[in-house]
Design a protein around this motif. Structure first.
Motif, PDB file in Angstrom:
ATOM      1  N   HIS A  74       0.852  -1.191   0.000  1.00 55.52           N
ATOM      2  CA  HIS A  74       0.000   0.000   0.000  1.00 55.52           C
ATOM      3  C   HIS A  74       0.890   1.243   0.000  1.00 55.52           C
ATOM      4  N   GLN A  75       1.355   1.597  -1.182  1.00 55.60           N
ATOM      5  CA  GLN A  75       2.171   2.800  -1.356  1.00 55.60           C
ATOM      6  C   GLN A  75       1.661   3.556  -2.571  1.00 55.60           C
ATOM      7  N   MET A  76       1.975   4.824  -2.643  1.00 56.44           N
ATOM      8  CA  MET A  76       1.434   5.649  -3.718  1.00 56.44           C
ATOM      9  C   MET A  76       2.538   6.462  -4.388  1.00 56.44           C
ATOM     10  N   THR A  77       2.412   6.600  -5.713  1.00 57.96           N
ATOM     11  CA  THR A  77       3.358   7.438  -6.454  1.00 57.96           C
ATOM     12  C   THR A  77       3.058   8.907  -6.174  1.00 57.96           C
ATOM     13  N   PRO A  78       4.013   9.669  -5.632  1.00 58.33           N
ATOM     14  CA  PRO A  78       3.749  11.074  -5.304  1.00 58.33           C
ATOM     15  C   PRO A  78       3.409  11.911  -6.543  1.00 58.33           C
ATOM     16  N   ASP A  79       2.626  12.969  -6.319  1.00 52.87           N
ATOM     17  CA  ASP A  79       2.215  13.870  -7.400  1.00 52.87           C
ATOM     18  C   ASP A  79       3.389  14.391  -8.217  1.00 52.87           C
ATOM     19  N   THR A  80       4.448  14.788  -7.519  1.00 53.78           N
ATOM     20  CA  THR A  80       5.598  15.391  -8.206  1.00 53.78           C
ATOM     21  C   THR A  80       6.114  14.469  -9.308  1.00 53.78           C
ATOM     22  N   LEU A  81       6.253  13.180  -8.965  1.00 54.79           N
ATOM     23  CA  LEU A  81       6.766  12.224  -9.938  1.00 54.79           C
ATOM     24  C   LEU A  81       5.767  12.024 -11.074  1.00 54.79           C
ATOM     25  N   GLY A  82       4.485  11.991 -10.725  1.00 59.69           N
ATOM     26  CA  GLY A  82       3.453  11.844 -11.752  1.00 59.69           C
ATOM     27  C   GLY A  82       3.452  12.992 -12.745  1.00 59.69           C
ATOM     28  N   LEU A  83       3.672  14.200 -12.246  1.00 60.97           N
ATOM     29  CA  LEU A  83       3.681  15.377 -13.132  1.00 60.97           C
ATOM     30  C   LEU A  83       4.901  15.379 -14.052  1.00 60.97           C
ATOM     31  N   ILE A  84       6.047  14.913 -13.531  1.00 60.68           N
ATOM     32  CA  ILE A  84       7.244  14.823 -14.383  1.00 60.68           C
ATOM     33  C   ILE A  84       7.030  13.771 -15.470  1.00 60.68           C
ATOM     34  N   VAL A  85       6.466  12.616 -15.086  1.00 59.43           N
ATOM     35  CA  VAL A  85       6.159  11.572 -16.073  1.00 59.43           C
ATOM     36  C   VAL A  85       5.194  12.118 -17.127  1.00 59.43           C
ATOM     37  N   SER A  86       4.179  12.860 -16.685  1.00 60.37           N
ATOM     38  CA  SER A  86       3.207  13.454 -17.621  1.00 60.37           C
ATOM     39  C   SER A  86       3.900  14.333 -18.651  1.00 60.37           C
ATOM     40  N   HIS A  87       4.875  15.114 -18.191  1.00 63.71           N
ATOM     41  CA  HIS A  87       5.601  16.015 -19.101  1.00 63.71           C
ATOM     42  C   HIS A  87       6.334  15.207 -20.175  1.00 63.71           C
ATOM     43  N   PHE A  88       6.958  14.107 -19.778  1.00 65.83           N
ATOM     44  CA  PHE A  88       7.687  13.294 -20.760  1.00 65.83           C
ATOM     45  C   PHE A  88       6.737  12.576 -21.721  1.00 65.83           C
ATOM     46  N   VAL A  89       5.588  12.150 -21.226  1.00 63.62           N
ATOM     47  CA  VAL A  89       4.585  11.553 -22.126  1.00 63.62           C
ATOM     48  C   VAL A  89       4.178  12.573 -23.180  1.00 63.62           C
ATOM     49  N   GLU A  90       3.936  13.809 -22.724  1.00 63.91           N
ATOM     50  CA  GLU A  90       3.559  14.887 -23.661  1.00 63.91           C
ATOM     51  C   GLU A  90       4.655  15.147 -24.685  1.00 63.91           C
ATOM     52  N   GLN A  91       5.890  15.179 -24.232  1.00 58.91           N
ATOM     53  CA  GLN A  91       7.017  15.444 -25.136  1.00 58.91           C
ATOM     54  C   GLN A  91       7.152  14.344 -26.189  1.00 58.91           C
ATOM     55  N   CYS A  92       7.025  13.100 -25.759  1.00 59.07           N
ATOM     56  CA  CYS A  92       7.235  11.974 -26.678  1.00 59.07           C
ATOM     57  C   CYS A  92       6.083  11.793 -27.658  1.00 59.07           C
ATOM     58  N   PHE A  93       4.906  12.329 -27.318  1.00 61.16           N
ATOM     59  CA  PHE A  93       3.741  12.167 -28.193  1.00 61.16           C
ATOM     60  C   PHE A  93       3.204  13.514 -28.684  1.00 61.16           C
ATOM     61  N   ASP A  94       4.070  14.543 -28.696  1.00 62.09           N
ATOM     62  CA  ASP A  94       3.574  15.885 -29.023  1.00 62.09           C
ATOM     63  C   ASP A  94       2.848  15.936 -30.361  1.00 62.09           C
ATOM     64  N   GLN A  95       3.391  15.276 -31.377  1.00 66.06           N
ATOM     65  CA  GLN A  95       2.779  15.273 -32.710  1.00 66.06           C
ATOM     66  C   GLN A  95       1.450  14.527 -32.690  1.00 66.06           C
ATOM     67  N   GLU A  96       1.454  13.295 -32.137  1.00 70.39           N
ATOM     68  CA  GLU A  96       0.251  12.468 -32.118  1.00 70.39           C
ATOM     69  C   GLU A  96      -0.886  13.100 -31.331  1.00 70.39           C
ATOM     70  N   LEU A  97      -0.554  13.750 -30.206  1.00 77.36           N
ATOM     71  CA  LEU A  97      -1.597  14.316 -29.346  1.00 77.36           C
ATOM     72  C   LEU A  97      -2.387  15.427 -30.025  1.00 77.36           C
ATOM     73  N   SER A  98      -1.792  16.044 -31.046  1.00 78.81           N
ATOM     74  CA  SER A  98      -2.523  17.090 -31.780  1.00 78.81           C
ATOM     75  C   SER A  98      -3.461  16.475 -32.821  1.00 78.81           C
ATOM     76  N   GLU A  99      -3.297  15.176 -33.082  1.00 76.34           N
ATOM     77  CA  GLU A  99      -4.075  14.529 -34.151  1.00 76.34           C
ATOM     78  C   GLU A  99      -5.027  13.445 -33.658  1.00 76.34           C
ATOM     79  N   ARG A 100      -4.702  12.801 -32.514  1.00 75.54           N
ATOM     80  CA  ARG A 100      -5.510  11.659 -32.077  1.00 75.54           C
ATOM     81  C   ARG A 100      -5.331  11.432 -30.579  1.00 75.54           C
ATOM     82  N   THR A 101      -6.173  10.544 -30.026  1.00 76.53           N
ATOM     83  CA  THR A 101      -5.971  10.134 -28.636  1.00 76.53           C
ATOM     84  C   THR A 101      -4.951   8.991 -28.611  1.00 76.53           C
ATOM     85  N   ILE A 102      -4.240   8.872 -27.530  1.00 76.49           N
ATOM     86  CA  ILE A 102      -3.280   7.774 -27.383  1.00 76.49           C
ATOM     87  C   ILE A 102      -3.776   6.831 -26.281  1.00 76.49           C
ATOM     88  N   SER A 103      -3.356   5.567 -26.382  1.00 81.35           N
ATOM     89  CA  SER A 103      -3.773   4.567 -25.391  1.00 81.35           C
ATOM     90  C   SER A 103      -2.637   4.328 -24.396  1.00 81.35           C
TER      91      SER A 103
END
Length: 313
Positions: A74-103
């Motif tokens: 019973h442990q949780m990923t802190p918000d800070t780490l989640g937000l950094i991961v979110s930024h990298f997801v956005e960076q790696c899919f910047d082109q696709e995110l403007s055209e479609r949803t990703i899974s």
């Protein structure tokens, strides 16, 4: 009070009442509060509250419950780490995110905090699923997803067995660290240990790539010393044969309670004949999160790395 504090007060007061009346564990009482709210047994509304306000409030309540619980899973990923991961997801899919949803799938969902942080950051641009073996954690994740109105498909099972998930564009995962007890299942993996028990965190990386589309990405929170431990050579050989390392990001030490708990972010891309290996692996360290200027420079460096790393053949 901040909006998320108002929501927290509401769910915490109700959970504490249930604990007092029914002598339940706090996390179970919190689950009952969330499910009762969804069933309309409580009428409440915080004017102007966002999905992030709701997620944060539930997260704080779950953290309170986890501090009272002795269960190591019973442990949780802190918000800070989640937000950094979110930024990298956005960076790696910047082109696709403007055209479609990703899974996206999180094969070690827990209460869903990492996945929901990413979903809220990429609002409306992702379809998501999660896998979790613990009944209480997955029910907390399901209630949270419903309350913050994020559509997610959940599977309660051992994530290292065969999954019902279609191949996805991206995996996000705070890797469960330790030995995997089911040696029979481990035998199906290339990263099965030659002797003794296999590392769960190694098997989760392999399973994640099994369910990633060619050219898709894996964003993993890993032990900072992952590539220094025993069986690291086997892991490196496996990655070399199936994926490209895009980035290894060291996280600030002050985010962790001790050196043994320090984590990094590993970004892998599943190999594809349509793409070539990255020109440069990003090796970087996230600065102290309170230093805004240094943080802005770090994210600028990430953007420049992504722009210079054209992989098309």
């Amino acid at each position: 009070m901040e909006k998320f504090e108002q929501i927290f007060k509401y769910i915490n007061d109700n959970a504490e009442n249930i604990v007092g009346q029914q002598e339940q564990d706090y996390l179970e009482a919190l689950l009952q509060t969330l499910e009762d709210t969804l069933d309309g047994k409580f009428e409440w509304q915080v004017q102007g509250a966002t999905k992030e306000d709701m997620r944060k409030a539930i997260q704080i309540a779950i953290l309170k419950g986890m501090r009272k619980s002795a269960q190591p899973n019973h442990q949780m990923t802190p918000d800070t780490l989640g937000l950094i991961v979110s930024h990298f997801v956005e960076q790696c899919f910047d082109q696709e995110l403007s055209e479609r949803t990703i899974s996206i799938v999180d094969p070690a969902l827990g209460t869903g905090n990492l996945l929901f942080t990413v979903m809220n950051a990429l609002e409306g641009k992702v379809t998501a699923s999660g896998v979790e073996v613990d009944d209480l954690l997955i029910r907390l994740a399901a209630a949270t997803g419903d309350l913050i109105q994020q559509p997610v498909t959940l599977f309660r099972q051992d994530a290292l067995e065969k999954l019902l998930v279609d191949p996805v564009d991206a995996v996000v995962c705070d890797l469960p660290v330790g030995f995997y007890p089911n040696e029979e299942v481990a035998l199906d993996y290339e990263l099965c240990a030659a002797e003794g028990m296999s590392y769960a965190h190694h098997l989760f990386i392999e399973q994640s790539l099994n369910y990633t589309k060619e050219g898709g990405f894996g964003f993993f929170l890993i032990p900072a010393n992952l590539f220094e431990l025993d069986q690291a050579k086997q892991l490196h050989q496996y990655i070399k044969g199936h994926a490209w390392i895009q980035a290894v990001i060291q996280l600030p030490e002050n985010l962790f309670s001790s050196k043994t708990h320090e984590k990094s972010i590993l970004i892998l891309q599943k190999q594809s004949e349509q793409l070539k290996a990255p020109r440069e692996v990003l090796l970087a360290k996230v600065p102290n999160m309170s230093n805004r200027d240094a943080l802005a420079m770090f994210f600028e460096k990430v953007s420049m790395w992504k722009e210079s790393n054209n992989q098309k053949r």
